[in-house]
Structure formats: C-alpha cells, structure tokens
Design an enzyme around this catalytic site. Sequence first.
Site, mmCIF file in Angstrom:
data_model
loop_
_atom_site.group_PDB
_atom_site.id
_atom_site.type_symbol
_atom_site.label_atom_id
_atom_site.label_comp_id
_atom_site.label_asym_id
_atom_site.label_seq_id
_atom_site.Cartn_x
_atom_site.Cartn_y
_atom_site.Cartn_z
ATOM 1 N N ARG A 128 0.860 -1.072 0.419
ATOM 2 C CA ARG A 128 -0.272 -0.054 -0.021
ATOM 3 C C ARG A 128 0.926 1.081 0.094
ATOM 4 O O ARG A 128 2.203 1.088 1.144
ATOM 5 C CB ARG A 128 -1.003 -0.067 1.365
ATOM 6 C CG ARG A 128 -1.976 -1.404 1.280
ATOM 7 C CD ARG A 128 -2.791 -1.163 2.422
ATOM 8 N NE ARG A 128 -3.929 0.236 1.907
ATOM 9 C CZ ARG A 128 -5.212 0.253 2.444
ATOM 10 N NH1 ARG A 128 -5.134 0.135 3.925
ATOM 11 N NH2 ARG A 128 -5.613 1.351 2.168
ATOM 12 N N ASP A 135 -2.492 9.374 6.781
ATOM 13 C CA ASP A 135 -1.947 7.986 6.842
ATOM 14 C C ASP A 135 -0.442 8.709 6.497
ATOM 15 O O ASP A 135 0.369 8.057 6.202
ATOM 16 C CB ASP A 135 -2.651 7.909 5.452
ATOM 17 C CG ASP A 135 -3.798 6.828 6.148
ATOM 18 O OD1 ASP A 135 -4.659 7.717 6.090
ATOM 19 O OD2 ASP A 135 -3.258 4.997 5.921
ATOM 20 N N ASN A 187 -5.370 11.496 4.090
ATOM 21 C CA ASN A 187 -5.779 10.753 5.349
ATOM 22 C C ASN A 187 -7.573 10.333 4.647
ATOM 23 O O ASN A 187 -7.662 10.622 3.371
ATOM 24 C CB ASN A 187 -6.214 11.462 6.516
ATOM 25 C CG ASN A 187 -6.877 10.306 7.385
ATOM 26 O OD1 ASN A 187 -7.004 9.366 7.998
ATOM 27 N ND2 ASN A 187 -8.656 10.586 7.803
ATOM 28 N N LYS A 188 -8.320 9.356 5.044
ATOM 29 C CA LYS A 188 -8.969 8.815 4.212
ATOM 30 C C LYS A 188 -9.726 9.582 3.373
ATOM 31 O O LYS A 188 -10.490 10.431 3.669
ATOM 32 C CB LYS A 188 -9.502 7.842 5.291
ATOM 33 C CG LYS A 188 -11.697 7.532 4.721
ATOM 34 C CD LYS A 188 -10.754 5.897 3.634
ATOM 35 C CE LYS A 188 -9.490 5.126 3.652
ATOM 36 N NZ LYS A 188 -9.523 4.173 2.471
HETATM 37 O O1 MRU Z 1 -7.750 2.044 3.822
HETATM 38 P P1 MRU Z 1 -7.552 2.682 5.389
HETATM 39 O O2 MRU Z 1 -8.781 1.861 6.171
HETATM 40 O O3 MRU Z 1 -6.181 2.053 5.701
HETATM 41 O O4 MRU Z 1 -7.093 3.715 5.753
HETATM 42 C C1 MRU Z 1 -7.553 4.747 6.967
HETATM 43 C C2 MRU Z 1 -7.373 5.683 7.686
HETATM 44 O O5 MRU Z 1 -7.530 6.740 6.665
HETATM 45 C C3 MRU Z 1 -7.058 6.301 8.768
HETATM 46 O O6 MRU Z 1 -7.663 7.393 8.956
HETATM 47 C C4 MRU Z 1 -5.545 7.086 9.023
HETATM 48 O O7 MRU Z 1 -4.460 5.804 7.965
HETATM 49 C C5 MRU Z 1 -5.113 7.121 10.585
HETATM 50 S S1 MRU Z 1 -5.546 5.737 11.343
HETATM 51 C C6 MRU Z 1 -4.484 5.560 12.724
#
Ligand code: MRU
Length: 346
Positions: free
Chosen positions: A93, A240, A250-251
Amino acid sequence: MVDAVRWVRTPENRHEVHVLDQRLLPLRTEFVVCSDHLEMASSIRDMVVRGAPAIGIAAAFGVALGSQSFRPDAGISYPVYMEGVSRILGETRPTAVNLFWALNRMKPLWVSSPAGSPAPTDLLFHEAQHIKDEDVRLNQAMGAHGQLLLPDTCTVLTHCNAGALATGGFGTALGVIRAAIGAGKVIRVFADETRPYLQGARLTAYELLEDGIPTTLITDGMGASLMAKKKIDAVIVGADRVTANGDVANKIGTYGLAVLARAHGIPFYVAAPFSTIDFSLSSGEQIPIEERSPNEITHIGPGVRIAPEGVSVYNPAFDVTPAAFITAIMTEKGVFKPSEIRSMAP
Ligand code: MRU
C-alpha cells in the site's frame, strides 16, 4: 480492547502472526494466520489489516516472518533475500508512510547480521512487538495531550477508523476520545460511515460500542447539516501521512470535512504519531495516493452490484487536507500547529 495483530508461538516453537480479519467485522471475528511474509503482504494489500500504524506493525512482523522462512541452502545470501522480503512488503500500500517507516526501522537488525551466522529471527520478532507496544504508549501520550483541547462536554465528528483496530491499540483519533473520557469529560461521537469501504460503519461504530462510548452513525454527506445545527464541537481524524508543511493525507472525504469545519468555525484536529510524519516531503502534493478497485464503489460488500455495468469509476482511497484547514496536529510529543511541524524534524 481489540487486538489487530497478534504474535503467537506455536507448540513446535514456530512463529505465527494472527491478523484480525477486519474485512469481516463487525459480523464475524476471525483471524488470518500468517506464517511468512507473502501471507502478511497479502493481508496488508487485501485490507485484512488496515490503518497506518497497524500497517506498519504488520509489516514489521512481516519482516520477521520473512526471516523465519529463509533457507540457507537456497542459493541466496540472507541480506539479498531480506531485501526482497522488504521490497514485497513495501509494495502493498503506497500512502501510509508508517509502512516504510517500519521497514526502515527493521532494516538495521537484519542488514548487520554477520555472514554465515543464524538469521536473527527472534530479534526481529521482538523488535516488531516492541514497535507495537511502543505505538500503544505513544497513542496514550497523544491522547493525554490531545484531550486537553476538548471541552468538558463535547460532541466529536470522526471519519474512517483511527482506533485500536488501526494501531497497536488505544487509537489515535479515537485514543484522544478515550483519553478525554478517562479524564472525566462527557464525549459523544458522530461516526461517518466512510464510503466506499465503510470503515466508519463497520469498524469505528463497532469499536466505540464495544467500549460503551455513545456513538451515532451518519452517512458521509450529513456532516454539513449537523455542523449548521451546531451539533458538532470538534472534528478529529487520523492520518496516513503528514508532510513537513503540515499537509495531511487521510481517508477520502477528510478534506471535505476540514473545509466544512472551517466554514462553520469548528476546530479540525489531526491525531497522528511522529511515525506518520514524512519530513522528506515538503508538501502534500508529493504524497502517492492509492487508487483502489472500482468494485468497492460499484458493489456493496463482495457481491451486491449497485451501479450499472460499464460505468467508469474513480476510487482514490485518500485525499490531502491542506495545512491551512487544520487547527492543530495532536502527537505523542504535544500539540502543534501545522506550521510548527517542519521545526520538529529529527
Ligand atoms: O484504507 P485504510 O482503512 O487503511 O485507511 C485508514 C485511514 O485513513 C486512517 O484514518 C489512518 O490510517 C489513520 S489510522 C490511526
């Protein structure tokens, strides 16, 4: 509290890593057993484990599992083999920098192993466990600092899952909420469902309910009207990757929330450990953004189609919130304005 990644020793004295299958939550609690780095790489790529710090922890255990699978008689030296292990894990990823942070942290342990000596597999497992335990402590420290910014009675909106499931435990954004409750504050949570992968509906709602934290699930489009009705006191999300200028990946959907929060005069906080800060990138434009399968948007769950065959789909998993929209970044070392991040470089 839920445990996303668990190191297990078998009766035959082999190492395994049991990864909670987050694809099945909240309906089923099952673990994927990883015995080598290839199984761990698949678990990360396929979202068995997700969330930036948890991805880093899983990758660290993946390095250790790879070392366990090394065969001295296979015609390849240990360091060359381990380079390959690291590369495979690093290709899973692209956005969460914790993945690369963890691989870099594990590297000195295998790179310095003298030629002809046994592979330092036990050492690598202990270091991976150390990274996990340390992450819990950092999250608790982040929570202690971050909760000071919340009023005694407060309704928080969060997006995606930045909780125990996404970390070694306790959580980043949800850790701040847990710490505030621990400090005696009365906190209510609105959790965005988080289209398309539904981390909010499936994981955050599950995790907060398990802890008895009052939580209301909403769809991603509802935040604006709640803010207009003055029902939200603060937004807290995880990250992230944070760049040196304080931009935050972030997401997908996070940026929109930050703009909405600004329009309504609501503080927008990011909670993230220093392992999520990429000081090598000067701004968020340089962050690689993962694009995921169209099926996540055209289907609900693995099988139910909701969009017509042949429609074109755009599915970036993350967006970048410019530093200007972020009130503060909560870390284990204290709370910083985004503009102060650069000065914290090691
Ligand atoms: O695609 P994901 O579920 O890995 O995305 C996660 C996020 O975007 C979280 O907000 C981020 O990783 C922070 S986790 C403490």
